[in-house]
Each structure stands twice: as C-alpha cells, then as structure tokens.
Design a protein around this motif. Sequence first.
Motif, PDB file in Angstrom:
ATOM      1  N   GLU A 235       0.766  -1.163  -0.103  1.00 62.49           N
ATOM      2  CA  GLU A 235      -0.031  -0.183   0.060  1.00 62.49           C
ATOM      3  C   GLU A 235       0.929   1.358  -0.037  1.00 62.49           C
ATOM      4  O   GLU A 235       0.398   2.533  -0.315  1.00 62.49           O
ATOM      5  N   MET A 236       2.229   1.064   0.328  1.00 58.57           N
ATOM      6  CA  MET A 236       2.868   2.433   0.365  1.00 58.57           C
ATOM      7  C   MET A 236       2.994   3.027  -0.821  1.00 58.57           C
ATOM      8  O   MET A 236       3.646   4.218  -0.971  1.00 58.57           O
ATOM      9  N   MET A 237       3.184   2.245  -2.025  1.00 58.09           N
ATOM     10  CA  MET A 237       3.887   2.439  -3.296  1.00 58.09           C
ATOM     11  C   MET A 237       2.428   3.409  -3.917  1.00 58.09           C
ATOM     12  O   MET A 237       1.306   2.842  -3.734  1.00 58.09           O
ATOM     13  N   PRO A 238       2.532   4.372  -4.706  1.00 60.26           N
ATOM     14  CA  PRO A 238       1.633   4.892  -5.631  1.00 60.26           C
ATOM     15  C   PRO A 238       1.347   3.689  -6.537  1.00 60.26           C
ATOM     16  O   PRO A 238       2.111   3.075  -7.091  1.00 60.26           O
ATOM     17  N   LYS A 239       0.137   3.750  -7.156  1.00 60.59           N
ATOM     18  CA  LYS A 239      -0.451   2.940  -8.178  1.00 60.59           C
ATOM     19  C   LYS A 239       0.452   3.306  -9.378  1.00 60.59           C
ATOM     20  O   LYS A 239       1.112   2.449 -10.308  1.00 60.59           O
ATOM     21  N   PRO A 245      13.513  12.164 -12.010  1.00 60.74           N
ATOM     22  CA  PRO A 245      14.609  12.332 -11.158  1.00 60.74           C
ATOM     23  C   PRO A 245      14.354  12.375  -9.571  1.00 60.74           C
ATOM     24  O   PRO A 245      14.891  11.439  -8.669  1.00 60.74           O
ATOM     25  N   GLU A 246      13.239  13.128  -9.386  1.00 58.35           N
ATOM     26  CA  GLU A 246      13.123  13.052  -7.936  1.00 58.35           C
ATOM     27  C   GLU A 246      12.299  12.158  -7.282  1.00 58.35           C
ATOM     28  O   GLU A 246      12.172  11.855  -5.941  1.00 58.35           O
ATOM     29  N   TYR A 247      12.010  11.064  -8.063  1.00 59.96           N
ATOM     30  CA  TYR A 247      11.142   9.839  -7.578  1.00 59.96           C
ATOM     31  C   TYR A 247      12.205   8.804  -7.772  1.00 59.96           C
ATOM     32  O   TYR A 247      11.735   7.638  -7.544  1.00 59.96           O
ATOM     33  N   MET A 248      13.531   8.818  -8.028  1.00 61.80           N
ATOM     34  CA  MET A 248      14.424   7.728  -8.130  1.00 61.80           C
ATOM     35  C   MET A 248      14.405   6.846  -6.973  1.00 61.80           C
ATOM     36  O   MET A 248      14.674   5.694  -6.995  1.00 61.80           O
ATOM     37  N   ASP A 249      14.580   7.669  -5.739  1.00 61.38           N
ATOM     38  CA  ASP A 249      14.646   6.863  -4.831  1.00 61.38           C
ATOM     39  C   ASP A 249      13.638   5.935  -4.425  1.00 61.38           C
ATOM     40  O   ASP A 249      13.793   4.816  -3.857  1.00 61.38           O
ATOM     41  N   MET A 250      12.265   6.487  -4.575  1.00 67.96           N
ATOM     42  CA  MET A 250      11.348   5.660  -4.718  1.00 67.96           C
ATOM     43  C   MET A 250      11.198   4.265  -5.511  1.00 67.96           C
ATOM     44  O   MET A 250      10.624   3.195  -5.112  1.00 67.96           O
ATOM     45  N   ILE A 251      11.580   4.781  -6.596  1.00 71.84           N
ATOM     46  CA  ILE A 251      11.727   3.591  -7.770  1.00 71.84           C
ATOM     47  C   ILE A 251      12.629   2.495  -7.373  1.00 71.84           C
ATOM     48  O   ILE A 251      12.466   1.503  -7.467  1.00 71.84           O
ATOM     49  N   PRO A 255      10.243  -1.132  -2.496  1.00 65.70           N
ATOM     50  CA  PRO A 255      10.036  -2.754  -2.266  1.00 65.70           C
ATOM     51  C   PRO A 255       9.853  -3.594  -3.567  1.00 65.70           C
ATOM     52  O   PRO A 255       9.879  -4.641  -3.530  1.00 65.70           O
ATOM     53  N   ILE A 256       9.472  -2.778  -4.285  1.00 61.83           N
ATOM     54  CA  ILE A 256       9.022  -3.403  -5.689  1.00 61.83           C
ATOM     55  C   ILE A 256      10.144  -3.364  -6.825  1.00 61.83           C
ATOM     56  O   ILE A 256      10.445  -1.858  -7.267  1.00 61.83           O
ATOM     57  N   GLN A 257      10.915  -4.081  -7.204  1.00 62.30           N
ATOM     58  CA  GLN A 257      11.868  -3.990  -8.304  1.00 62.30           C
ATOM     59  C   GLN A 257      11.472  -4.647  -9.668  1.00 62.30           C
ATOM     60  O   GLN A 257      12.485  -4.922 -10.396  1.00 62.30           O
ATOM     61  N   MET A 258      10.180  -4.793  -9.838  1.00 63.50           N
ATOM     62  CA  MET A 258       9.714  -5.053 -11.287  1.00 63.50           C
ATOM     63  C   MET A 258       8.872  -4.043 -11.760  1.00 63.50           C
ATOM     64  O   MET A 258       7.858  -3.337 -11.310  1.00 63.50           O
ATOM     65  N   HIS A 259       9.422  -3.334 -12.797  1.00 68.81           N
ATOM     66  CA  HIS A 259       8.769  -1.924 -13.454  1.00 68.81           C
ATOM     67  C   HIS A 259       8.155  -2.006 -14.576  1.00 68.81           C
ATOM     68  O   HIS A 259       8.932  -2.375 -15.599  1.00 68.81           O
ATOM     69  N   ALA A 260       7.131  -1.544 -14.762  1.00 64.40           N
ATOM     70  CA  ALA A 260       6.430  -1.586 -16.087  1.00 64.40           C
ATOM     71  C   ALA A 260       6.403  -0.018 -16.550  1.00 64.40           C
ATOM     72  O   ALA A 260       5.820   1.054 -15.778  1.00 64.40           O
ATOM     73  N   ILE A 261       7.344   0.422 -17.544  1.00 63.40           N
ATOM     74  CA  ILE A 261       7.234   1.647 -17.917  1.00 63.40           C
ATOM     75  C   ILE A 261       6.579   2.194 -19.293  1.00 63.40           C
ATOM     76  O   ILE A 261       6.836   1.453 -20.190  1.00 63.40           O
ATOM     77  N   MET A 331      14.244  -5.499 -12.327  1.00 65.84           N
ATOM     78  CA  MET A 331      15.540  -5.358 -11.782  1.00 65.84           C
ATOM     79  C   MET A 331      15.868  -6.439 -10.504  1.00 65.84           C
ATOM     80  O   MET A 331      16.805  -6.127 -10.121  1.00 65.84           O
ATOM     81  N   THR A 332      15.035  -7.477 -10.652  1.00 60.99           N
ATOM     82  CA  THR A 332      15.211  -8.447  -9.486  1.00 60.99           C
ATOM     83  C   THR A 332      16.441  -9.172  -9.965  1.00 60.99           C
ATOM     84  O   THR A 332      16.865  -9.962  -9.272  1.00 60.99           O
ATOM     85  N   VAL A 333      16.707  -9.249 -11.336  1.00 56.46           N
ATOM     86  CA  VAL A 333      17.860  -9.779 -11.873  1.00 56.46           C
ATOM     87  C   VAL A 333      19.145  -9.193 -11.992  1.00 56.46           C
ATOM     88  O   VAL A 333      20.194  -9.591 -12.511  1.00 56.46           O
ATOM     89  N   ALA A 334      18.889  -7.752 -11.614  1.00 62.91           N
ATOM     90  CA  ALA A 334      20.131  -7.104 -11.630  1.00 62.91           C
ATOM     91  C   ALA A 334      21.422  -7.359 -10.766  1.00 62.91           C
ATOM     92  O   ALA A 334      21.035  -8.011  -9.789  1.00 62.91           O
ATOM     93  N   THR A 335      22.619  -7.591 -11.273  1.00 63.02           N
ATOM     94  CA  THR A 335      23.689  -8.019 -10.604  1.00 63.02           C
ATOM     95  C   THR A 335      24.783  -6.930 -10.641  1.00 63.02           C
ATOM     96  O   THR A 335      24.697  -5.790 -11.290  1.00 63.02           O
ATOM     97  N   ARG A 336      26.035  -7.419 -10.113  1.00 67.69           N
ATOM     98  CA  ARG A 336      26.901  -6.433  -9.950  1.00 67.69           C
ATOM     99  C   ARG A 336      27.589  -6.016 -11.498  1.00 67.69           C
ATOM    100  O   ARG A 336      27.806  -4.924 -11.926  1.00 67.69           O
ATOM    101  N   ASP A 337      27.381  -7.202 -12.065  1.00 73.29           N
ATOM    102  CA  ASP A 337      28.119  -7.226 -13.464  1.00 73.29           C
ATOM    103  C   ASP A 337      27.059  -6.363 -14.652  1.00 73.29           C
ATOM    104  O   ASP A 337      27.348  -5.909 -15.565  1.00 73.29           O
ATOM    105  N   GLU A 338      25.784  -6.768 -14.176  1.00 69.61           N
ATOM    106  CA  GLU A 338      24.731  -6.232 -15.199  1.00 69.61           C
ATOM    107  C   GLU A 338      23.715  -5.334 -14.192  1.00 69.61           C
ATOM    108  O   GLU A 338      22.454  -6.099 -13.976  1.00 69.61           O
ATOM    109  N   PRO A 339      23.893  -4.396 -13.730  1.00 69.06           N
ATOM    110  CA  PRO A 339      22.944  -3.757 -12.782  1.00 69.06           C
ATOM    111  C   PRO A 339      21.799  -3.095 -13.394  1.00 69.06           C
ATOM    112  O   PRO A 339      20.951  -2.686 -12.886  1.00 69.06           O
TER     113      PRO A 339
END
Length: 417
Positions: A235-239, A245-251, A255-261, A331-339
């Motif tokens: 519930e904490m995240m906006p729909k 740039p000002e929302y990068m911290d939230m993104i 808690p959700i690292q699967m993003h639909a752009i 972004m759940t599959v992001a790694t050090r080599d492929e951030p």
Amino acid sequence: ARTTMRSLLLRGGVAVAALVARATLGIKEDGVLVLKASNFENHVNEHYAAGVMVLFYAEWCEHCAKFLPEYAAAAEELAGEVTLAKIADADVAKQYDISTYPSIRWLRQGRVVEARASERGEVVRAARRLSQDRCRVLTTSVDEAFDARGVRVIGFFKSQKTKAAKAFLKAVDEFKYPVEFFIAASPELKAAAFERAGLNETAGPAMLLLKPYDELYCAEAVVEKKKIAKFIEREMMPKIVPFLPEYMDMIFSGPIQMHAIFAVDELTDALKATLYAAAEAHRGKILHLLMFRPAEDELEDENAEEARRQMAGVWDFLGIESTPALIVSDMTVATRDEPRGSQTKFEGDMLDQDAVIEFERPFAARHVARKAGLDPKMSEIMAEPKLQEMLKDPKMGTMFQIMGMPKKYVDLYKDEL
C-alpha cells in the motif's frame, strides 16, 4: 637516566596507543569519519543504537570525487546530530551488496537501508529522516501522524505488551523502507483517527496507513509480522509513479523492483485507462511508471538540463522508437556485472487492457517467486501463465502436491496471484 628512559617509554607508549586508537576508532576528515576494513565492524557496533550513515566510494571514481565535498558539507551541518562516515574498500562494499559508487547506506540496530542523495541537502534530509526513532508513541492526539508528510503507519493496540503490538514493533524494526511509524494504545485515539480518515473503524488491533496520493488512507487488521510488512509494502507505493529524477529513490530503493514503464508523448484518456487497469491488476507486484518523451532542445536552467539529459539517456537505453510503448524492466535480476537488469518490450495494442495485463502477468509472478526466495529456475517455472491457471483449481493444486510440488509454492500462488 632511569627517569629519562621511563619518560621516553611512556611517550612511546602513548604514541603507540594513539596509533592503535587511530587505526581502531577511525579519524575524521572534513567532519566525516574515515573507516577501514580493520575498524568498520567495531565502528558500526559502536553506533548500533544511534546509527551511522556510511558512504561507500572508490578512489578512482569520478562521480565520487564530485560527491565527496557535498557529503562533507552535509557532515558539517549534521555535526553533533548524526554521524557520517566513509569507506573505500571493495571487500567491505561487497558484503553490503554495493555494485555502484558512490553508494550510501544507513546502518542502525542491524538494519541496512539504502539512501539516495546527490547533493548536501539530500544527504542531510535522508540522515535526519533515518535517524529518527522508528516508532513514536501517540498519547493525546493523532495530529502528529496526520500532519506529517510521506507515508505513515499508525498501529492501534490495547497495550504495547500485547502479542499483536509486539508483532507490529518487530515488523517496524525490520522494515527497511522510508515510512514513519506511530503507535497508540487509546481507543479514543483510534476512533478519532478512523473518523478523520473517513473509514469504518476496524475491530481489534489495527493499522492505519496514510499517504499523500491515491486513496490517501487504508486500514488493515494486525495479524502476524510477515502480513504486516506485506500490507505496508503493497500500500505504500503509488499506483502510478512519474519517471522523474525526484522519484528515483522511490523507484530504485522501494520494495518493488519489477517496473512497467509506460512511455508516451501524451497521456490520452484511453492510455490512462490501460495504465490504471494494469496498475490495479498487479498492485504490489509491479510498479507502474509513467515516462513522457524528454524535450529535444537543451534547457537554460542547469538542473533542468541535467534532468533532461538523464531522462533522454534512459529513453535511448530502453530503445523507444515510437510511442506509446510499454517496457517491463526486471530489476530483480540485476547483478554487479549487469546492474540494469533485463528489459522486455510489449509488442501488442497499448489500448487493449486485457492484452497488457496478460503481458505483465508472468513478470508479476516472477516478482512473487523471487521475493519468496525461489531460485531463478523455479521462478521461471512458476511464472508460466498456464501453470498459474492450473494452480487456481483446488484439484490441480492437490495433484501438483502429490507430484512433489511443495505445498508452500501452491499456497503462495493461490494467495498472491
């Protein structure tokens, strides 16, 4: 001669002790505590109760060189209030899953919270927010919680000694995202809060979540610790989050690292309907981002131009050639080599709500599976749409268990999907 020798030995001992202390406790440079691998753990333990903000950087990093003066300026402003430290050690950084420099972490009472900041003011605000007590007690009024900004959660209990209150406080201690917490043990305060929120009062122990967007208020009964955290994360995240740039911290720290752009030139009513339908269908599993095409002409304002360049870089990276477009960034599959994780483009009709929702469904399943700790291979198996449909049938769920699928996986998908 003995006196002289003794004084020399004493002075030598003091010098050695000073060197040991310098190596063990760290030294300050421009108000920032300089740490090394040899004293890092001791220092974190020393600040276990109050917390410490740590900048992980590298000597060769140009971005770090530009940021260090900003960090030092923040340390000067926060002197006597919050401790700021820095360390340039790749091995220590690896222990904290640091993949890019500079990176900031807030360490307190066993919790590790990422803080995003690019200039002095952002560092100061983040440090002050993170250093506050995790849960404030409300005794006479709920105004403090309602008047605060950002996401807030109030827990209502008969007493802080109850089982439900202890579960709530434990969840608060372990919650790593930027939320302000309050607790109250007064029936009158609970009634006043629900009335002010315009909600029917929930019987028994309850949580009230307040946020500055979407439906503003929502409530949930307090049960076990995991469900408390799950409710808040959902519930904490906006729909819909603007990709700015000002929302990068939230993104990228949320808690959700699967993003639909959703990339558009103009948000028509039809596109808006699709966006909100998809966001509602996969709420808590996929974060939906709205991105407008960056301006092509350079802007006079330096900060605005920097933001424009950043957005243009993301637009190019996503390979957006025409709009509207939908790209799911995992972004759940992001790694050090492929951030950057992995990106998948939707090739269908953006106005077809059902098609968009179905396209996103496997990604929602991946988020659920990975958050549950499943290995990548099992996550992909559980993300298959046909399997999800089969698991909805109780008989098929039983059959899968007989065939050897752990019951927790079957229950997971029944509950989540």
